[in-house]
Design an enzyme around this catalytic site. Structure first.
Site, short mmCIF file in Angstrom:
data_model
loop_
_atom_site.label_atom_id
_atom_site.label_comp_id
_atom_site.label_asym_id
_atom_site.label_seq_id
_atom_site.Cartn_x
_atom_site.Cartn_y
_atom_site.Cartn_z
N ASP A 54 0.93 -1.34 0.04
CA ASP A 54 -0.04 -0.01 -0.06
C ASP A 54 0.79 1.21 -0.02
O ASP A 54 1.75 1.55 0.94
CB ASP A 54 -0.80 -0.18 1.06
CG ASP A 54 -1.86 1.32 1.37
OD1 ASP A 54 -2.90 1.32 0.37
OD2 ASP A 54 -1.73 2.32 1.92
N TYR A 105 3.31 9.91 0.85
CA TYR A 105 4.20 9.30 1.53
C TYR A 105 5.72 9.86 1.30
O TYR A 105 6.35 9.41 1.94
CB TYR A 105 3.99 7.76 1.90
CG TYR A 105 2.76 7.21 2.15
CD1 TYR A 105 1.74 8.32 2.71
CD2 TYR A 105 2.01 6.11 1.98
CE1 TYR A 105 0.32 8.03 3.14
CE2 TYR A 105 0.95 5.83 2.39
CZ TYR A 105 0.15 6.57 2.96
OH TYR A 105 -1.25 6.21 3.08
N LYS A 146 -2.30 6.45 -4.26
CA LYS A 146 -3.48 7.21 -3.89
C LYS A 146 -3.31 8.41 -4.51
O LYS A 146 -2.11 8.99 -4.46
CB LYS A 146 -3.65 7.18 -2.39
CG LYS A 146 -3.62 6.05 -1.81
CD LYS A 146 -4.05 6.00 -0.26
CE LYS A 146 -3.77 4.89 0.34
NZ LYS A 146 -2.19 4.56 1.02
N HIS A 206 -7.30 9.51 -2.51
CA HIS A 206 -7.04 9.54 -1.01
C HIS A 206 -8.05 10.12 0.11
O HIS A 206 -8.16 9.27 1.12
CB HIS A 206 -5.57 10.18 -0.78
CG HIS A 206 -4.69 9.72 0.17
ND1 HIS A 206 -3.37 9.78 0.13
CD2 HIS A 206 -4.91 9.31 1.46
CE1 HIS A 206 -2.76 9.10 1.24
NE2 HIS A 206 -4.01 8.95 2.16
N1 LIG Z 1 -5.77 6.03 3.26
C1 LIG Z 1 -5.29 6.65 4.39
O1 LIG Z 1 -5.59 7.69 4.52
C2 LIG Z 1 -4.21 6.14 5.15
C3 LIG Z 1 -3.59 4.93 4.86
N2 LIG Z 1 -2.73 4.35 5.71
C4 LIG Z 1 -2.17 2.98 5.27
O2 LIG Z 1 -2.11 2.08 6.45
C5 LIG Z 1 -0.90 1.82 6.83
C6 LIG Z 1 -0.82 1.33 8.08
O3 LIG Z 1 -1.33 2.19 9.14
P1 LIG Z 1 -0.40 3.21 9.94
O4 LIG Z 1 -0.91 4.24 10.38
O5 LIG Z 1 0.98 3.31 9.25
O6 LIG Z 1 -0.44 2.22 11.23
P2 LIG Z 1 -0.33 0.89 12.03
O7 LIG Z 1 -1.43 0.68 12.77
O8 LIG Z 1 -0.13 -0.15 10.78
O9 LIG Z 1 0.92 0.76 12.81
C7 LIG Z 1 2.15 1.06 12.35
C8 LIG Z 1 3.16 1.21 13.73
O10 LIG Z 1 2.96 -0.03 14.38
C9 LIG Z 1 4.40 -0.56 14.62
N3 LIG Z 1 4.22 -2.03 14.46
C10 LIG Z 1 4.11 -2.82 13.25
N4 LIG Z 1 4.05 -4.12 13.46
C11 LIG Z 1 4.23 -4.02 14.97
C12 LIG Z 1 4.38 -5.32 16.02
N5 LIG Z 1 4.04 -6.58 15.44
N6 LIG Z 1 4.56 -5.07 17.35
C13 LIG Z 1 4.72 -3.74 17.59
N7 LIG Z 1 4.66 -2.75 16.77
C14 LIG Z 1 4.26 -2.97 15.55
C15 LIG Z 1 5.06 0.05 13.51
O11 LIG Z 1 6.48 0.23 13.78
P3 LIG Z 1 7.69 -0.37 12.99
O12 LIG Z 1 7.82 0.29 11.43
O13 LIG Z 1 8.86 0.24 13.76
O14 LIG Z 1 7.69 -1.90 13.16
C16 LIG Z 1 4.56 1.36 13.32
O15 LIG Z 1 4.66 2.33 14.42
C17 LIG Z 1 0.03 3.13 6.55
O16 LIG Z 1 1.16 2.57 6.61
C18 LIG Z 1 -0.70 3.29 5.04
O17 LIG Z 1 0.10 2.38 4.10
C19 LIG Z 1 -2.63 4.74 6.99
C20 LIG Z 1 -3.34 6.10 7.45
C21 LIG Z 1 -4.30 7.00 6.56
C1 LIG Z 2 -1.35 8.28 6.16
C2 LIG Z 2 -2.28 8.90 5.49
O1 LIG Z 2 -2.63 8.38 4.40
C3 LIG Z 2 -2.68 10.19 5.45
C4 LIG Z 2 -2.79 10.81 6.93
O2 LIG Z 2 -3.43 10.62 4.65
#
Ligand SMILES: NC(=O)C1=CN([C@@H]2O[C@H](COP(=O)(O)OP(=O)(O)OC[C@H]3O[C@@H](n4cnc5c(N)ncnc54)[C@H](OP(=O)(O)O)[C@@H]3O)[C@@H](O)[C@H]2O)C=CC1
Ligand SMILES: CC(=O)C(C)=O
Length: 318
Positions: A47, A52, A81, A114
């Protein structure tokens, strides 16, 4: 190459792996390693998003794994997106071409709008005025959608969809769409379980992709006193009982509800453990128990766009 990840069929017949790798906040210098590790482990769904700022490096990782022969392009499902500053119809295709160039791909599997709300076009991705307030654009997402549709026929994206759209915005879009959105990607986890939006989307054959499934602990606006989903004692108790990590339970919670899920990690060990979710299943009782943790707890409220006519989370139930 065969993958262990279950798939769901989209309304247009294409298949999407239910587990993908999120890439928001995967930093330059680490995202290439993360995506390579993910592909080696078995992830086939990545994704991405223009905003980003790391699509070039994601593209380097994909290109390397295709060149090594680990995967073929057609084994992968790549989402990106359209950012809020490119909603004006004449900007849509240009933005997609830039994403394709960064990702070094000829087509995307899925291109999402997005957010429903648009920002002032043409410059900064977060165009702020002197006081720091984001400058809005009044481009209608319906007009943006009409500019999204032709990219399918032109072979630039196999499927198109939406992200962060509320129920009213979806129905307004569906009234004019000649190509229906296949997916709505929204925040979803036990504190914001999106039960109503999921049912609403299901009735319209739109799949739900759960973002921030682990509670997005590294979101830049997190405050020290904010609730920490992965630290929730009730979730820890379930994980301990099942001999799994809380993250594995949270990922499985989405899959067992029929949702697509895209946890982000830049750490190869956690990327691997987040993939170890296909040797167990949550019982119906556990899914129902976790459903009760809902508290309307949104980690990604898009506060910068409060007041925009198309802000998706204001004055609406779901
Ligand atoms: N369409 C939209 O508007 C949005 C889309 N997204 C998408 O969704 C994805 C996921 O959401 P996101 O907000 O990043 O958050 P997540 O809920 O996926 O959490 C990510 C965090 O959790 C940590 N983490 C991952 N795996 C573990 C584990 N097994 N144990 C402990 N900590 C863990 C990561 O740290 P580390 O990297 O150090 O492992 C990071 O800090 C985004 O990356 C993006 O691609 C997100 C927000 C908005
Ligand atoms: C993380 C993301 O996709 C946002 C905030 O739009």
């Amino acid at each position: 190459m065969a993958s262990t990840v279950p798939i769901v069929k989209l309304s247009n017949g294409y298949e999407i792996p239910m587990l993908g790798l999120g890439t928001w906040q995967s930093k330059p210098g680490e995202v290439e390693t993360a995506v390579k590790a993910a592909i080696d482990i078995g992830y086939r769904h990545i994704d991405c998003a223009y905003v980003y700022g790391n699509e070039k490096e994601v593209g380097d990782a994909i290109a390397a794994k295709i060149k090594e022969g680990v995967v073929k392009r057609e084994d992968l499902f790549i989402t990106s997106k359209l950012w809020n500053t490119f909603h004006r119809p004449d900007l849509v295709k240009k933005a997609l071409h830039e994403t394709l160039e960064n990702l070094q791909l000829k087509y995307l599997d899925l291109y999402l709008v997005h957010w429903p709300h648009a920002y002032k076009e043409g410059g900064d991705l977060f165009p702020a005025d002197e006081s720091g307030k984001i400058q809005f654009s009044d481009v209608d997402y319906v007009d943006t959608w009409k500019a999204m549709e032709p990219v399918v026929g032109e072979g630039l994206a196999r499927s198109i969809g939406i992200s962060n759209f509320n129920s009213q915005q979806i129905d307004r879009l569906l009234k004019v769409a000649t190509i229906k959105p296949v997916v709505n990607q929204v925040e979803c986890h036990p504190y914001l379980n999106q039960m109503k939006l999921q049912e609403f989307c299901k009735a319209r054959d739109i799949k739900l992709t759960a973002y921030s499934p682990l509670g997005s602990p590294d979101r830049p606006w997190a405050k020290p006193d904010d609730p920490q989903l992965m630290e929730d004692p009730k979730l820890k108790a379930i994980a301990n009982r099942l001999g799994k990590t809380v993250a594995q339970v949270l990922i499985r919670y989405q899959i067992d509800r029929g949702n697509i899920v895209i946890p982000k990690s830049a750490n190869p060990g956690r990327i691997a453990s987040n993939f170890q979710v296909f040797d167990f299943k949550l019982s119906q009782e556990d899914v129902e128990l976790i459903n009760t943790f809902h508290c309307n707890g949104r980690f990604v409220p898009m506060s910068a766009a409060v007041g925009h006519k198309d802000h998706p989370f204001e004055n609406v139930e779901f």
